[in-house]
Design a protein around this motif. Sequence first.
Motif, PDB file in Angstrom:
ATOM      1  N   GLY A  64       0.831  -1.199   0.000  1.00 47.43           N
ATOM      2  CA  GLY A  64       0.000   0.000   0.000  1.00 47.43           C
ATOM      3  C   GLY A  64       0.859   1.240   0.000  1.00 47.43           C
ATOM      4  O   GLY A  64       2.084   1.167   0.164  1.00 47.43           O
ATOM      5  N   LEU A  65       0.236   2.388  -0.178  1.00 49.19           N
ATOM      6  CA  LEU A  65       0.994   3.643  -0.165  1.00 49.19           C
ATOM      7  C   LEU A  65       0.083   4.806   0.203  1.00 49.19           C
ATOM      8  O   LEU A  65      -1.143   4.719   0.108  1.00 49.19           O
ATOM      9  N   THR A  66       0.718   5.877   0.627  1.00 50.59           N
ATOM     10  CA  THR A  66       0.034   7.151   0.836  1.00 50.59           C
ATOM     11  C   THR A  66       0.392   8.062  -0.326  1.00 50.59           C
ATOM     12  O   THR A  66       1.572   8.218  -0.661  1.00 50.59           O
ATOM     13  N   VAL A  67      -0.620   8.646  -0.946  1.00 47.67           N
ATOM     14  CA  VAL A  67      -0.382   9.491  -2.107  1.00 47.67           C
ATOM     15  C   VAL A  67      -1.193  10.768  -1.981  1.00 47.67           C
ATOM     16  O   VAL A  67      -2.329  10.756  -1.497  1.00 47.67           O
ATOM     17  N   ALA A  68      -0.580  11.880  -2.398  1.00 44.38           N
ATOM     18  CA  ALA A  68      -1.285  13.154  -2.514  1.00 44.38           C
ATOM     19  C   ALA A  68      -1.685  13.343  -3.970  1.00 44.38           C
ATOM     20  O   ALA A  68      -0.827  13.339  -4.859  1.00 44.38           O
TER      21      ALA A  68
ATOM     22  N   PRO B 227      -3.106  -7.788   4.198  1.00 40.12           N
ATOM     23  CA  PRO B 227      -2.103  -8.241   3.232  1.00 40.12           C
ATOM     24  C   PRO B 227      -2.639  -8.284   1.811  1.00 40.12           C
ATOM     25  O   PRO B 227      -1.885  -8.301   0.848  1.00 40.12           O
ATOM     26  N   ARG B 228      -3.992  -8.312   1.697  1.00 40.11           N
ATOM     27  CA  ARG B 228      -4.635  -8.315   0.389  1.00 40.11           C
ATOM     28  C   ARG B 228      -6.097  -7.940   0.599  1.00 40.11           C
ATOM     29  O   ARG B 228      -6.659  -8.189   1.654  1.00 40.11           O
ATOM     30  N   SER B 229      -6.702  -7.315  -0.405  1.00 37.02           N
ATOM     31  CA  SER B 229      -8.102  -6.928  -0.286  1.00 37.02           C
ATOM     32  C   SER B 229      -8.805  -7.139  -1.616  1.00 37.02           C
ATOM     33  O   SER B 229      -8.226  -6.907  -2.683  1.00 37.02           O
TER      34      SER B 229
ATOM     35  N   LEU C 218       5.617  -1.933   2.652  1.00 37.04           N
ATOM     36  CA  LEU C 218       6.269  -2.984   1.884  1.00 37.04           C
ATOM     37  C   LEU C 218       6.334  -4.270   2.687  1.00 37.04           C
ATOM     38  O   LEU C 218       6.506  -4.243   3.912  1.00 37.04           O
ATOM     39  N   ARG C 219       6.237  -5.414   2.012  1.00 36.26           N
ATOM     40  CA  ARG C 219       6.480  -6.695   2.681  1.00 36.26           C
ATOM     41  C   ARG C 219       7.986  -6.925   2.750  1.00 36.26           C
ATOM     42  O   ARG C 219       8.726  -6.558   1.832  1.00 36.26           O
ATOM     43  N   VAL C 220       8.444  -7.495   3.832  1.00 35.21           N
ATOM     44  CA  VAL C 220       9.853  -7.817   3.999  1.00 35.21           C
ATOM     45  C   VAL C 220       9.990  -9.318   4.255  1.00 35.21           C
ATOM     46  O   VAL C 220       8.996 -10.032   4.408  1.00 35.21           O
ATOM     47  N   HIS C 221      11.223  -9.789   4.296  1.00 36.36           N
ATOM     48  CA  HIS C 221      11.500 -11.213   4.454  1.00 36.36           C
ATOM     49  C   HIS C 221      12.529 -11.404   5.569  1.00 36.36           C
ATOM     50  O   HIS C 221      13.299 -10.501   5.887  1.00 36.36           O
ATOM     51  N   ARG C 222      12.537 -12.595   6.127  1.00 37.17           N
ATOM     52  CA  ARG C 222      13.604 -12.921   7.053  1.00 37.17           C
ATOM     53  C   ARG C 222      14.893 -13.147   6.267  1.00 37.17           C
ATOM     54  O   ARG C 222      14.880 -13.729   5.179  1.00 37.17           O
TER      55      ARG C 222
END
Length: 440
Positions: free
Chosen positions: A152-156, A169-171, A196-200
Amino acid sequence: MQITRRPVRDLWPLGVMRERAGAPPPEVLVVRPETYDQVAELLRWASSEKVTIVPVGAATGVCGGATPDQGEVALDLTGFDRVLEIDEHNLTCHVQAGVLGLRLEEQLLERGLTLGHYPSSLPVSSVGGLVVTRSSGQESSRHGSIEDMLLGLTVALPDGTIAHPRPGPRSAVGPALHELFVGSEGALGVVLDVVLRVHRKPAAVMGGGWLFPDLRAGLEAAREIIQRDLRPLVLRLYDADDTAFQGVAQPGCLLVCAAAGEPAVAVAEAEVIAGICAAATDLGPTAFEHWRDHRFGLSAERMLQFLEPAGSFVDTIEVAAPWTAIEQVHAEVKAALQAAADLALCHFSHAYGQGVCAYFTFGGSAPSEAEAEKRYQQAWDGAMEVCVRLGATISHHHGVGRVRARWARGELDGWWGVWQKLRDALDPASVMNPRAGGGR
């Protein structure tokens, strides 16, 4: 809000060359907001007054898309430089657009995590820039590109509306509208922060190198690795000239590949990869370690050093094509580059079951600045014309900007009208970056 006046340009090589030749970019108004509300206020004013806004992050793009013209306003996003949250339980991070990619990765690594996004520009590129140019990184064969990491993101928006990340995580509540801004190059609004999704961080990494007798054999091995649904951390094949440039003394094409994950999984995957490469000369782990230690050696900022001498030119062109076409695309693009430049190299990375990216580097020198620009343009013209004719995409992960604008409409074809209608709907006053996605 800070307001100054100064020249602004990104790292487009032709822009650097023109400045070197005595034609610097014009001084423009530069606005550096401190809050999201200030961004919204600026956009409302710009829409009312019909003033063009060009969002600028780290200004390290290489396509000329973040170089405002006279009378335009540069929106400096470097003040939004906070890592808002790292969620180790849900494996996400919330990051403002001005955070440099390497700074984010370092903070993740401290917690045993990784974004897994390693473009060569990572030390000097901003997270927002990675999103709006649709970036891909050196570990994309395992983790995907930036669009695969974006939740996701914030946008103007140009009317001053601010849209925030949606939950989960999903919609399935309507389309994933935030994805419209991936690759938008500042055309539809201003990306302020991203989730953002991250990983181990993988417990084990097992890398190696193999020397294939020719490019076809190397491409076949790379295709087999990917189409067997392996998930290599790195998969990188060099053509013969680039293999020599990497310091390999024997003739052939170098493939660097690494498996990663839990130790047992990494060992098993490495064994399968080694089996696929069994007909090639095994160079051992040293080839991978050398690549890993020099992975940022040819960043855009580093390439500026090659542009210091008068009459010099250098650039990179990243295209992509299906496996059935990539060998011909490589041969014809390289021939076009060699006709204009003194040096032309290519490596293949960002592999998919359906095809692969070919990343060309070219450069040379000319007796005058005018001749250098002519040869530079000849190289680009030749490469793009080959891609259009053979059905390859003209850009895999650098974007469009100024350098590819002439060919963007042709590639989008019927989708050009969709792109224009979308821009007209979100930006009816036409104030957002006019060069994004091939222009308006």
